[in-house]
Design an enzyme around this catalytic site. Structure first.
Site, PDB file in Angstrom:
ATOM      1  N   ALA A   1      23.626  12.635  47.924  1.00 22.69           N
ATOM      2  CA  ALA A   1      24.598  13.730  47.861  1.00 22.69           C
ATOM      3  C   ALA A   1      23.828  15.037  48.007  1.00 22.69           C
ATOM      4  CB  ALA A   1      25.333  13.685  46.533  1.00 22.69           C
TER       5      ALA A   1
ATOM      6  N   GLY B   1      23.552   8.795  46.989  1.00 19.99           N
ATOM      7  CA  GLY B   1      24.778   8.538  47.756  1.00 19.99           C
ATOM      8  C   GLY B   1      24.533   7.731  49.018  1.00 19.99           C
TER       9      GLY B   1
ATOM     10  N   GLU C   1      24.450   4.208  47.877  1.00 22.88           N
ATOM     11  CA  GLU C   1      25.840   3.877  47.520  1.00 22.88           C
ATOM     12  C   GLU C   1      26.700   3.675  48.765  1.00 22.88           C
ATOM     13  OE1 GLU C   1      25.809   7.383  45.018  1.00 22.88           O
ATOM     14  OE2 GLU C   1      26.462   6.179  43.306  1.00 22.88           O
TER      15      GLU C   1
ATOM     16  N   GLU D   1      19.102   9.609  40.881  1.00 27.64           N
ATOM     17  CA  GLU D   1      19.884  10.662  40.227  1.00 27.64           C
ATOM     18  C   GLU D   1      19.325  11.103  38.879  1.00 27.64           C
ATOM     19  OE1 GLU D   1      21.146   7.993  41.728  1.00 27.64           O
ATOM     20  OE2 GLU D   1      22.804   8.623  43.025  1.00 27.64           O
TER      21      GLU D   1
HETATM   22  N1  COA Z   1      20.481  17.177  49.292  1.00 31.00           N
HETATM   23  C1  COA Z   1      20.284  18.332  49.941  1.00 31.00           C
HETATM   24  N2  COA Z   1      19.251  18.533  50.777  1.00 31.00           N
HETATM   25  C2  COA Z   1      18.380  17.524  50.946  1.00 31.00           C
HETATM   26  C3  COA Z   1      18.538  16.288  50.298  1.00 31.00           C
HETATM   27  C4  COA Z   1      19.650  16.128  49.442  1.00 31.00           C
HETATM   28  N3  COA Z   1      19.900  14.993  48.795  1.00 31.00           N
HETATM   29  N4  COA Z   1      17.519  15.483  50.654  1.00 31.00           N
HETATM   30  C5  COA Z   1      16.765  16.193  51.512  1.00 31.00           C
HETATM   31  N5  COA Z   1      17.284  17.423  51.693  1.00 31.00           N
HETATM   32  C6  COA Z   1      16.773  18.510  52.528  1.00 31.00           C
HETATM   33  C7  COA Z   1      15.544  19.153  51.915  1.00 31.00           C
HETATM   34  O1  COA Z   1      15.897  20.127  50.945  1.00 31.00           O
HETATM   35  C8  COA Z   1      14.923  19.788  53.145  1.00 31.00           C
HETATM   36  O2  COA Z   1      15.633  20.951  53.470  1.00 31.00           O
HETATM   37  P1  COA Z   1      14.812  22.284  53.931  1.00 31.00           P
HETATM   38  O3  COA Z   1      14.060  21.880  55.184  1.00 31.00           O
HETATM   39  O4  COA Z   1      15.872  23.279  54.186  1.00 31.00           O
HETATM   40  O5  COA Z   1      13.876  22.611  52.803  1.00 31.00           O
HETATM   41  C9  COA Z   1      15.217  18.748  54.243  1.00 31.00           C
HETATM   42  O6  COA Z   1      16.330  17.987  53.761  1.00 31.00           O
HETATM   43  C10 COA Z   1      14.074  17.799  54.503  1.00 31.00           C
HETATM   44  O7  COA Z   1      13.718  17.189  53.272  1.00 31.00           O
HETATM   45  P2  COA Z   1      12.204  17.158  52.707  1.00 31.00           P
HETATM   46  O8  COA Z   1      12.280  17.002  51.220  1.00 31.00           O
HETATM   47  O9  COA Z   1      11.443  18.305  53.221  1.00 31.00           O
HETATM   48  O10 COA Z   1      11.671  15.813  53.398  1.00 31.00           O
HETATM   49  P3  COA Z   1      10.479  14.889  52.875  1.00 31.00           P
HETATM   50  O11 COA Z   1      10.235  13.918  53.970  1.00 31.00           O
HETATM   51  O12 COA Z   1       9.358  15.694  52.356  1.00 31.00           O
HETATM   52  O13 COA Z   1      11.090  14.084  51.600  1.00 31.00           O
HETATM   53  C11 COA Z   1      12.779  12.794  50.447  1.00 31.00           C
HETATM   54  C12 COA Z   1      12.124  13.146  51.801  1.00 31.00           C
HETATM   55  C13 COA Z   1      13.974  11.910  50.757  1.00 31.00           C
HETATM   56  C14 COA Z   1      11.780  12.028  49.584  1.00 31.00           C
HETATM   57  C15 COA Z   1      13.217  14.075  49.729  1.00 31.00           C
HETATM   58  O14 COA Z   1      13.952  14.900  50.627  1.00 31.00           O
HETATM   59  C16 COA Z   1      14.088  13.829  48.527  1.00 31.00           C
HETATM   60  O15 COA Z   1      13.593  13.444  47.472  1.00 31.00           O
HETATM   61  N6  COA Z   1      15.416  14.089  48.651  1.00 31.00           N
HETATM   62  C17 COA Z   1      16.336  14.017  47.560  1.00 31.00           C
HETATM   63  C18 COA Z   1      16.674  12.578  47.237  1.00 31.00           C
HETATM   64  C19 COA Z   1      17.648  12.511  46.081  1.00 31.00           C
HETATM   65  O16 COA Z   1      17.344  12.874  44.963  1.00 31.00           O
HETATM   66  N7  COA Z   1      18.853  12.018  46.360  1.00 31.00           N
HETATM   67  C20 COA Z   1      19.875  11.819  45.378  1.00 31.00           C
HETATM   68  C21 COA Z   1      20.760  12.996  45.292  1.00 31.00           C
HETATM   69  S1  COA Z   1      22.022  12.737  44.059  1.00 31.00           S
END
Ligand code: COA
Length: 258
Positions: free
Chosen positions: A64, A109, A112, A132
């Site tokens: 999400a 999400g 999910e 989460e």
């Molecule tokens: N919501 C909003 N934005 C997200 C996102 C999310 N769940 N997951 C990734 N993004 C965005 C990042 O903020 C970044 O945006 P920016 O370029 O404007 O800063 C872009 O997507 C790329 O993500 P980034 O974190 O730079 O990629 P990465 O390869 O270094 O890491 C992940 C990948 C998946 C490990 C990391 O993005 C992450 O931990 N995401 C969140 C996962 C999460 O907690 N999901 C559950 C949400 S309830």
């Protein structure tokens, strides 16, 4: 207006691609609404017999949208959860099977969404998790309910309580993914299986999907009653005449979904 969900059709099979790669296909209200609208269109198309859901870029769906959730009030959080639940229930309630082709991150999400599909094919680069708790919240689009039903309670508890990420091989081992493919072979494999499903009696496949979905939470005798009723109904269809005649005539059946 551009949709965050691209829909393509090949014969009886539709493919939905979540397309917000700059944010790793994170599910904002807009993305969820576009997905819901695409599902509603597919639900109304009698000619569709199977679908594939995948993502653009290095993520299936990274969860999400955290930026969007950051300032949500309780009421807004509740409404956001309801939106996600509604869209994922609509996927689960589709008449035909849906394969999640998990090309990369399937977190929160995203995991999910994959769980709302009938089964999961994963790229060897896929990563799954319910992270989460790292954000101080719980899974909100069905993770606490569908994950334990899919992989068992103890394994789901560990994944949800720790928020850890697992790779495709681990997902395969715990029964979250049905199969793992090289990244460039994933979509082809999902399309092939979807086409195979689409070649079967569509009313029979739809009935099987409905029974598996509805029976899983019932006591076995009650669930078996559902199957008994549906088995008898299956004898009223043109497809069963065609399927059985084709077998006896040693030819391939041509199912009409009637
Ligand atoms: N919501 C909003 N934005 C997200 C996102 C999310 N769940 N997951 C990734 N993004 C965005 C990042 O903020 C970044 O945006 P920016 O370029 O404007 O800063 C872009 O997507 C790329 O993500 P980034 O974190 O730079 O990629 P990465 O390869 O270094 O890491 C992940 C990948 C998946 C490990 C990391 O993005 C992450 O931990 N995401 C969140 C996962 C999460 O907690 N999901 C559950 C949400 S309830």
């Amino acid at each position: 207006m551009t949709s965050f969900v691209e829909v393509t059709h090949d014969g009886y099979v539709s493919t939905l691609t979540i397309n917000r790669p700059d944010k790793l296909n994170a599910l904002s209200q807009e993305v969820l609404s576009d997905l819901g609208a695409a599902i509603e269109v597919l639900a109304g198309k009698d000619e569709i017999r199977a679908a594939v859901i995948t993502g653009t870029g290095k993520a299936f769906v990274a969860g999400a949208d955290i930026a969007a959730m950051k300032n949500m009030t309780q009421a807004q959080g509740h409404a956001f959860g309801a939106l996600g639940h509604g869209v994922f229930a609509a996927i689960e309630n589709l008449r035909f099977p849906v394969i999640a082709a998990v090309n990369g991150f399937a977190l929160g999400g995203g995991c999910e969404l994959a769980l709302a599909c009938d089964f999961i094919y994963a790229s060897s680069k896929a990563k799954f998790g319910q992270p989460e708790v790292n954000l101080g919240i719980i899974p909100g689009f069905g993770g606490t309910q569908r994950l334990p039903r899919r992989v068992g309670s103890a394994v789901a508890r560990e994944l949800i309580y720790t928020g850890k990420m697992i790779n495709a091989e681990e997902a395969l081992r715990i029964g979250l993914a049905n199969a793992v493919f090289e990244p460039d072979e994933l979509l082809g494999a999902a399309a092939k299986t979807a086409a195979e499903i689409a070649s079967k009696g569509p009313l029979a496949v739809a009935a099987a999907k409905r029974l598996i979905r509805d029976g899983v939470d019932l006591a076995l005798p009650e669930a078996n009653q559902l199957e008994q009723a549906a088995f008898g109904e299956g004898f009223t269809t043109e497809d069963r005449n065609e399927g059985m005649a084709a077998f006896l005539e040693k030819r391939a059946p041509v199912f009409k979904g009637a």
